[in-house]
Design a protein around this motif. Sequence first.
Motif, mmCIF file in Angstrom:
data_model
loop_
_atom_site.group_PDB
_atom_site.id
_atom_site.type_symbol
_atom_site.label_atom_id
_atom_site.label_comp_id
_atom_site.label_asym_id
_atom_site.label_seq_id
_atom_site.Cartn_x
_atom_site.Cartn_y
_atom_site.Cartn_z
ATOM 1 N N UNK A 1 0.826 -1.207 0.000
ATOM 2 C CA UNK A 1 0.000 0.000 0.000
ATOM 3 C C UNK A 1 0.859 1.256 0.000
ATOM 4 N N UNK A 2 1.961 1.213 0.738
ATOM 5 C CA UNK A 2 2.875 2.361 0.697
ATOM 6 C C UNK A 2 3.453 2.539 -0.704
ATOM 7 N N UNK A 3 3.754 1.427 -1.343
ATOM 8 C CA UNK A 3 4.260 1.498 -2.702
ATOM 9 C C UNK A 3 3.174 1.962 -3.670
ATOM 10 N N UNK A 4 1.947 1.563 -3.421
ATOM 11 C CA UNK A 4 0.829 2.010 -4.248
ATOM 12 C C UNK A 4 0.753 3.539 -4.275
ATOM 13 N N UNK A 5 0.945 4.159 -3.119
ATOM 14 C CA UNK A 5 0.881 5.615 -3.024
ATOM 15 C C UNK A 5 1.925 6.255 -3.939
ATOM 16 N N UNK A 6 3.152 5.754 -3.868
ATOM 17 C CA UNK A 6 4.230 6.352 -4.640
ATOM 18 C C UNK A 6 4.285 5.923 -6.081
ATOM 19 N N UNK B 1 -0.712 9.063 -7.904
ATOM 20 C CA UNK B 1 -0.884 10.336 -8.602
ATOM 21 C C UNK B 1 -1.929 10.270 -9.706
ATOM 22 N N UNK B 2 -2.409 9.060 -9.996
ATOM 23 C CA UNK B 2 -3.438 8.878 -11.024
ATOM 24 C C UNK B 2 -4.808 8.843 -10.338
ATOM 25 N N UNK B 3 -5.714 9.766 -10.650
ATOM 26 C CA UNK B 3 -7.021 9.797 -9.973
ATOM 27 C C UNK B 3 -7.775 8.474 -10.028
ATOM 28 N N UNK B 4 -7.662 7.772 -11.153
ATOM 29 C CA UNK B 4 -8.413 6.524 -11.314
ATOM 30 C C UNK B 4 -8.040 5.491 -10.250
ATOM 31 N N UNK B 5 -6.825 5.563 -9.751
ATOM 32 C CA UNK B 5 -6.365 4.604 -8.741
ATOM 33 C C UNK B 5 -7.323 4.533 -7.572
ATOM 34 N N UNK B 6 -7.695 5.698 -7.068
ATOM 35 C CA UNK B 6 -8.500 5.729 -5.839
ATOM 36 C C UNK B 6 -9.951 5.374 -6.114
ATOM 37 N N UNK C 1 -8.586 4.710 2.937
ATOM 38 C CA UNK C 1 -8.476 5.005 4.376
ATOM 39 C C UNK C 1 -7.221 4.358 4.961
ATOM 40 N N UNK C 2 -6.910 3.158 4.512
ATOM 41 C CA UNK C 2 -5.697 2.490 4.996
ATOM 42 C C UNK C 2 -4.446 3.262 4.580
ATOM 43 N N UNK C 3 -4.451 3.759 3.357
ATOM 44 C CA UNK C 3 -3.299 4.540 2.876
ATOM 45 C C UNK C 3 -3.159 5.843 3.656
ATOM 46 N N UNK C 4 -4.270 6.452 3.991
ATOM 47 C CA UNK C 4 -4.213 7.688 4.784
ATOM 48 C C UNK C 4 -3.624 7.408 6.168
ATOM 49 N N UNK D 1 9.749 2.259 0.883
ATOM 50 C CA UNK D 1 8.737 1.821 -0.079
ATOM 51 C C UNK D 1 8.391 2.892 -1.097
ATOM 52 N N UNK D 2 9.213 3.937 -1.153
ATOM 53 C CA UNK D 2 9.098 4.978 -2.185
ATOM 54 C C UNK D 2 7.719 5.630 -2.216
ATOM 55 N N UNK D 3 7.152 5.890 -1.039
ATOM 56 C CA UNK D 3 5.833 6.518 -0.977
ATOM 57 C C UNK D 3 5.843 7.940 -1.518
ATOM 58 N N UNK D 4 7.020 8.575 -1.532
ATOM 59 C CA UNK D 4 7.108 9.966 -1.983
ATOM 60 C C UNK D 4 7.617 10.082 -3.428
ATOM 61 N N UNK D 5 7.578 8.988 -4.163
ATOM 62 C CA UNK D 5 8.223 8.977 -5.482
ATOM 63 C C UNK D 5 7.508 9.811 -6.535
#
Length: 458
Positions: free
Chosen positions: A252-257, A261-266, A275-278, A292-296
Amino acid sequence: MRAIDDLRAAVRSRAVREQFDEAARAYSAGAYRTATIALWIAVVQDLLGKLRELAGDGAANALVSDVDAARSQNDFKKLLAIEAGILDHALTDFELIEVVEHRQLVRLHEDRNRCAHPSFLADEEAQYAMTEEQVRAYMVLVVDSVLSQPPIVGKALIVRYTDDTRGSSWPDRDSAEYVRGRYFTRARTQTQRQILQIAVKAAITPPDGDHTAAGRNVATLRAALSFDEKETLDVLADVLHKQRDTMDDSKLRRLIGAVGWIPRTWDVVGTDITMKCRTLLESADLTLLLEDRAFASGAPAHPELATTYAAALERLSVDQLRDLSGRYLFERRQFVPLLLAQLERAESWRTAGGLMAALVQVSDLLTLHDVQQLARIFVANSEVHHSFDTPPTLVQIVQQTAPVDGAHTEWVQMFDHYQAKYAANTGSTGGTGMYGDLAALLTPGNTVERAYTAPSHS
């Protein structure tokens, strides 16, 4: 209806073009059965020619060897068998055609047989007839699906893509045109989808833990969205639907990074995963978020997550920011406002020097507004202009921002203000000597050269 001359111009091979011309002449003369036969011959001729071009592919070499051996021995039964199976080979073994094209070309082959072999029909049946519309449709089909296409094997292209993302020749700083030209411009739709599936999966789960490869797969998704948004989003949704319920915290942390950034993801992963990612952005150890490159890839395209993400960025140390701002596979622009804000608040020479070093690494992204803000901070904050690390880094930033319209004027005004302020406080400008290189760079008539290139990091 496309002109025959346009279809002819799209045929890649000169020899095959001559065969297509024969079909076109028969069509123009109303000899539609003859045209159908000639079109099938063009398909077979083109596919065999492509297999010869695919030297080095084991399966292609084996099939070409079978053809050559049968020809040398006048083994017409073997040649007819190869011809009958050429479409299956083109689809299954080499991915030179797609499933729908295979089905349509099989129909062409069947019509060719009816036209060429009257014995295929019952004695009481009338002679098989082809209509003008059928033949014209076949002409478009064979050109678009076979004759105009390059000899690129889908499987080989996918292997090449995977190898390239792990190699040393991938252009990390500007890969959009590279990705499009090398993997998508000439690839079949099916192959494009497979590459996109690999890109989504590898972006979220680095192959063999290779973060550089993961970043390059994110770059592929960015590029693909610019020229085929619908297909890219469809593939993204398909992959995420299958994976959403199996993602642990690291994924999930990797999913964020990777694709946050793609709206469709969420939209695809749903409220519970969001909610888990938040929660992870709010409470996860920074070390885990970094690993996990969450800020990539910048702020998630979700309002609540974007706010939480911004707060997580504020928790990063100067050293961590300096490391992240030099990673060219990251969305580095996101660090500029944060670095400038922290530089304005810097309370020590050491902190100011570290932030200036980080700004050097994103200086190729600075806008005129950023230059104006940095110039103001430099003059106003003594921790910045007194830091021994600032003079060389500021020279590098001035060089990197040379192409920005108005930047040079801002730098000159900044230095004038700094000198005036220093003189007002000390009665002398002698203490500004540590900025001799900067003064020389800003001297009227001096040419500012972009001599600095920041190091590339994964």
